[in-house]
Motif scaffolding. Structure first.
Motif, PDB file in Angstrom:
ATOM      1  N   VAL A 164      -8.979   8.621  -4.259  1.00  0.00           N
ATOM      2  CA  VAL A 164      -7.922   8.721  -5.000  1.00  0.00           C
ATOM      3  C   VAL A 164      -6.394   7.618  -5.652  1.00  0.00           C
ATOM      4  O   VAL A 164      -6.891   5.668  -5.418  1.00  0.00           O
ATOM      5  N   GLU A 165      -5.484   7.772  -6.888  1.00  0.00           N
ATOM      6  CA  GLU A 165      -5.113   5.990  -7.183  1.00  0.00           C
ATOM      7  C   GLU A 165      -3.905   6.792  -7.693  1.00  0.00           C
ATOM      8  O   GLU A 165      -3.254   7.637  -6.748  1.00  0.00           O
ATOM      9  N   ARG A 166      -2.811   5.055  -7.384  1.00  0.00           N
ATOM     10  CA  ARG A 166      -1.476   5.491  -7.405  1.00  0.00           C
ATOM     11  C   ARG A 166      -0.707   6.608  -8.474  1.00  0.00           C
ATOM     12  O   ARG A 166      -0.879   6.188  -9.559  1.00  0.00           O
ATOM     13  N   LEU A 167      -0.259   7.296  -7.797  1.00  0.00           N
ATOM     14  CA  LEU A 167       0.670   7.596  -8.730  1.00  0.00           C
ATOM     15  C   LEU A 167       2.440   8.028  -8.565  1.00  0.00           C
ATOM     16  O   LEU A 167       3.285   7.739  -9.495  1.00  0.00           O
ATOM     17  N   SER A 168       2.439   6.923  -7.490  1.00  0.00           N
ATOM     18  CA  SER A 168       3.985   7.060  -7.383  1.00  0.00           C
ATOM     19  C   SER A 168       4.501   5.874  -5.976  1.00  0.00           C
ATOM     20  O   SER A 168       3.272   5.615  -5.490  1.00  0.00           O
ATOM     21  N   ASP A 169       5.120   4.454  -6.400  1.00  0.00           N
ATOM     22  CA  ASP A 169       4.756   3.484  -5.486  1.00  0.00           C
ATOM     23  C   ASP A 169       6.681   3.950  -4.828  1.00  0.00           C
ATOM     24  O   ASP A 169       7.005   2.727  -3.876  1.00  0.00           O
ATOM     25  N   SER A 170       7.203   5.199  -4.959  1.00  0.00           N
ATOM     26  CA  SER A 170       8.695   5.632  -4.308  1.00  0.00           C
ATOM     27  C   SER A 170       8.465   6.082  -2.781  1.00  0.00           C
ATOM     28  O   SER A 170       7.275   6.911  -2.500  1.00  0.00           O
ATOM     29  N   PRO A 171       8.691   6.028  -1.485  1.00  0.00           N
ATOM     30  CA  PRO A 171       8.817   5.996  -0.706  1.00  0.00           C
ATOM     31  C   PRO A 171       9.105   7.361  -0.021  1.00  0.00           C
ATOM     32  O   PRO A 171       8.166   8.582   0.255  1.00  0.00           O
ATOM     33  N   ILE A 213       0.754  -1.115  -0.471  1.00  0.00           N
ATOM     34  CA  ILE A 213       0.094   0.034   0.154  1.00  0.00           C
ATOM     35  C   ILE A 213       0.572   1.058   0.201  1.00  0.00           C
ATOM     36  O   ILE A 213       0.493   2.263  -0.240  1.00  0.00           O
ATOM     37  N   ALA A 214       2.176   0.970   0.384  1.00  0.00           N
ATOM     38  CA  ALA A 214       2.972   2.240   0.499  1.00  0.00           C
ATOM     39  C   ALA A 214       3.204   3.263  -0.848  1.00  0.00           C
ATOM     40  O   ALA A 214       2.681   2.489  -1.824  1.00  0.00           O
ATOM     41  N   GLY A 215       2.718   4.518  -0.765  1.00  0.00           N
ATOM     42  CA  GLY A 215       2.799   5.070  -2.196  1.00  0.00           C
ATOM     43  C   GLY A 215       2.399   6.620  -2.230  1.00  0.00           C
ATOM     44  O   GLY A 215       2.043   6.936  -1.199  1.00  0.00           O
ATOM     45  N   LEU A 216       2.356   7.180  -3.328  1.00  0.00           N
ATOM     46  CA  LEU A 216       2.131   8.729  -3.709  1.00  0.00           C
ATOM     47  C   LEU A 216       0.410   8.535  -4.028  1.00  0.00           C
ATOM     48  O   LEU A 216       0.763   8.033  -5.205  1.00  0.00           O
ATOM     49  N   TYR A 217      -0.941   8.778  -3.872  1.00  0.00           N
ATOM     50  CA  TYR A 217      -2.098   8.786  -4.373  1.00  0.00           C
ATOM     51  C   TYR A 217      -2.618  10.031  -4.996  1.00  0.00           C
ATOM     52  O   TYR A 217      -2.670  11.395  -3.784  1.00  0.00           O
ATOM     53  N   ALA A 218      -3.620  10.582  -5.993  1.00  0.00           N
ATOM     54  CA  ALA A 218      -3.491  11.453  -6.242  1.00  0.00           C
ATOM     55  C   ALA A 218      -4.663  11.686  -6.531  1.00  0.00           C
ATOM     56  O   ALA A 218      -4.600  10.588  -7.645  1.00  0.00           O
ATOM     57  N   ARG A 219      -5.637  12.465  -7.195  1.00  0.00           N
ATOM     58  CA  ARG A 219      -7.134  12.832  -7.908  1.00  0.00           C
ATOM     59  C   ARG A 219      -7.403  14.368  -7.549  1.00  0.00           C
ATOM     60  O   ARG A 219      -7.418  14.593  -6.584  1.00  0.00           O
ATOM     61  N   ASP A 220      -6.634  15.041  -8.309  1.00  0.00           N
ATOM     62  CA  ASP A 220      -7.115  16.400  -8.777  1.00  0.00           C
ATOM     63  C   ASP A 220      -6.220  17.423  -7.182  1.00  0.00           C
ATOM     64  O   ASP A 220      -5.040  17.152  -7.774  1.00  0.00           O
ATOM     65  N   THR A 221      -6.754  17.691  -6.636  1.00  0.00           N
ATOM     66  CA  THR A 221      -6.397  18.714  -5.581  1.00  0.00           C
ATOM     67  C   THR A 221      -6.132  17.680  -4.203  1.00  0.00           C
ATOM     68  O   THR A 221      -5.889  18.066  -3.222  1.00  0.00           O
ATOM     69  N   ASP A 222      -6.773  16.995  -4.403  1.00  0.00           N
ATOM     70  CA  ASP A 222      -6.528  16.100  -2.859  1.00  0.00           C
ATOM     71  C   ASP A 222      -5.357  14.445  -3.013  1.00  0.00           C
ATOM     72  O   ASP A 222      -4.732  14.095  -4.414  1.00  0.00           O
ATOM     73  N   ARG A 223      -4.600  14.577  -2.202  1.00  0.00           N
ATOM     74  CA  ARG A 223      -3.239  13.388  -2.082  1.00  0.00           C
ATOM     75  C   ARG A 223      -3.706  12.709  -1.061  1.00  0.00           C
ATOM     76  O   ARG A 223      -4.587  12.644   0.261  1.00  0.00           O
ATOM     77  N   LEU A 224      -3.103  11.919  -0.399  1.00  0.00           N
ATOM     78  CA  LEU A 224      -2.780  10.661   0.329  1.00  0.00           C
ATOM     79  C   LEU A 224      -1.458  10.497   0.450  1.00  0.00           C
ATOM     80  O   LEU A 224      -0.815   9.467  -0.681  1.00  0.00           O
ATOM     81  N   CYS A 225      -1.053   9.735   1.570  1.00  0.00           N
ATOM     82  CA  CYS A 225       0.596   9.460   1.377  1.00  0.00           C
ATOM     83  C   CYS A 225       0.147   7.961   1.925  1.00  0.00           C
ATOM     84  O   CYS A 225      -0.103   8.473   3.521  1.00  0.00           O
ATOM     85  N   ILE A 226       1.123   7.065   2.077  1.00  0.00           N
ATOM     86  CA  ILE A 226       1.011   6.233   2.649  1.00  0.00           C
ATOM     87  C   ILE A 226       2.865   6.273   2.986  1.00  0.00           C
ATOM     88  O   ILE A 226       3.285   5.204   1.651  1.00  0.00           O
ATOM     89  N   VAL A 227       3.582   5.779   4.545  1.00  0.00           N
ATOM     90  CA  VAL A 227       5.265   4.973   4.245  1.00  0.00           C
ATOM     91  C   VAL A 227       5.197   3.646   4.793  1.00  0.00           C
ATOM     92  O   VAL A 227       4.043   3.469   6.043  1.00  0.00           O
ATOM     93  N   ARG A 228       6.131   3.207   4.825  1.00  0.00           N
ATOM     94  CA  ARG A 228       6.314   2.305   5.961  1.00  0.00           C
ATOM     95  C   ARG A 228       6.832   2.814   7.299  1.00  0.00           C
ATOM     96  O   ARG A 228       7.368   4.387   7.284  1.00  0.00           O
ATOM     97  N   ALA A 229       6.347   2.509   8.463  1.00  0.00           N
ATOM     98  CA  ALA A 229       6.929   2.737  10.123  1.00  0.00           C
ATOM     99  C   ALA A 229       6.714   1.646  10.857  1.00  0.00           C
ATOM    100  O   ALA A 229       6.002   1.379  10.946  1.00  0.00           O
ATOM    101  N   GLY A 230       8.522   1.552  10.928  1.00  0.00           N
ATOM    102  CA  GLY A 230       8.351   0.243  11.950  1.00  0.00           C
ATOM    103  C   GLY A 230       7.893  -0.608  11.284  1.00  0.00           C
ATOM    104  O   GLY A 230       8.430  -1.747   9.718  1.00  0.00           O
ATOM    105  N   ARG A 231       6.880  -2.167  11.566  1.00  0.00           N
ATOM    106  CA  ARG A 231       6.437  -2.859  10.993  1.00  0.00           C
ATOM    107  C   ARG A 231       4.711  -2.540   9.975  1.00  0.00           C
ATOM    108  O   ARG A 231       4.897  -3.594   9.865  1.00  0.00           O
ATOM    109  N   GLY A 232       4.631  -1.266  10.463  1.00  0.00           N
ATOM    110  CA  GLY A 232       3.532  -1.171  10.090  1.00  0.00           C
ATOM    111  C   GLY A 232       3.574   0.197   8.830  1.00  0.00           C
ATOM    112  O   GLY A 232       4.491  -0.044   8.495  1.00  0.00           O
TER     113      GLY A 232
END
Length: 162
Positions: free
Chosen positions: A136-143, A45-64
């Motif tokens: 939102v849709e994934r733009l990148s899977d880059s942490p 699930i990690a990555g950068l997601y977006a649609r129009d001006t909406d953004r969501l980021c998910i990064v690894r943090a420890g085991r979660g």
């Protein structure tokens, strides 16, 4: 002639019951197997997601994971939230605050928030803005790219190690 019924009985006992044929797979399963769409059960699930001006980021943090969401409707109508997110199959459980916890759908390269979020999520927003129905849709899977997402005040929402 006397052995004939015995032979029929033995033949009937040794025959196996016909196997029940499985129905055709559903279209989504077939598309996943063919590689046409990603398998939401297996993708990271990690990555950068977006649609129009909406953004969501998910990064690894420890085991979660940690997530940050930024919604911008314009005219200073924004939402900015961050916190841990857990995954169970196609369900992502966001915990942006003790009174702002909800489940969203993970569809491989798309994340969809529910149409209604807890009232406590309003504290993450200005005026009438809302995190509800973020799609939102994934733009990148880059942490590294995900870690650079900032809100309107310049705060990092998914900073490394945060």
């Amino acid at each position: 002639m006397r052995g004939w019924p015995l032979l029929l009985l033995l033949a009937a006992c040794s025959a196996q019951a016909p196997q029940k044929a499985e129905g055709p797979p559903d279209l989504e399963s077939a598309a996943i197997r063919a590689g046409l769409i990603p398998d939401p059960q297996r993708g990271d699930i990690a990555g950068l997601y977006a649609r129009d001006t909406d953004r969501l980021c998910i990064v690894r943090a420890g085991r979660g994971y940690r997530a940050g969401a930024y919604v911008d409707y314009g005219d200073a109508l924004t939402c900015s939230a961050r916190g841990p997110v857990a995954r169970a199959g196609e369900t992502l459980s966001f915990n942006f605050a003790p009174d702002c916890q909800f489940d969203a759908r993970f569809e491989g390269d798309r994340i969809v928030f529910p149409g209604r979020v807890p009232e406590g999520c309003a504290r993450s927003c200005t005026r009438r803005a809302s995190l509800a129905a973020l799609d939102v849709e994934r733009l990148s899977d880059s942490p590294a790219e995900a870690a650079t997402l900032r809100d309107a005040k310049g705060r990092l929402l998914c900073e490394a190690g945060g």
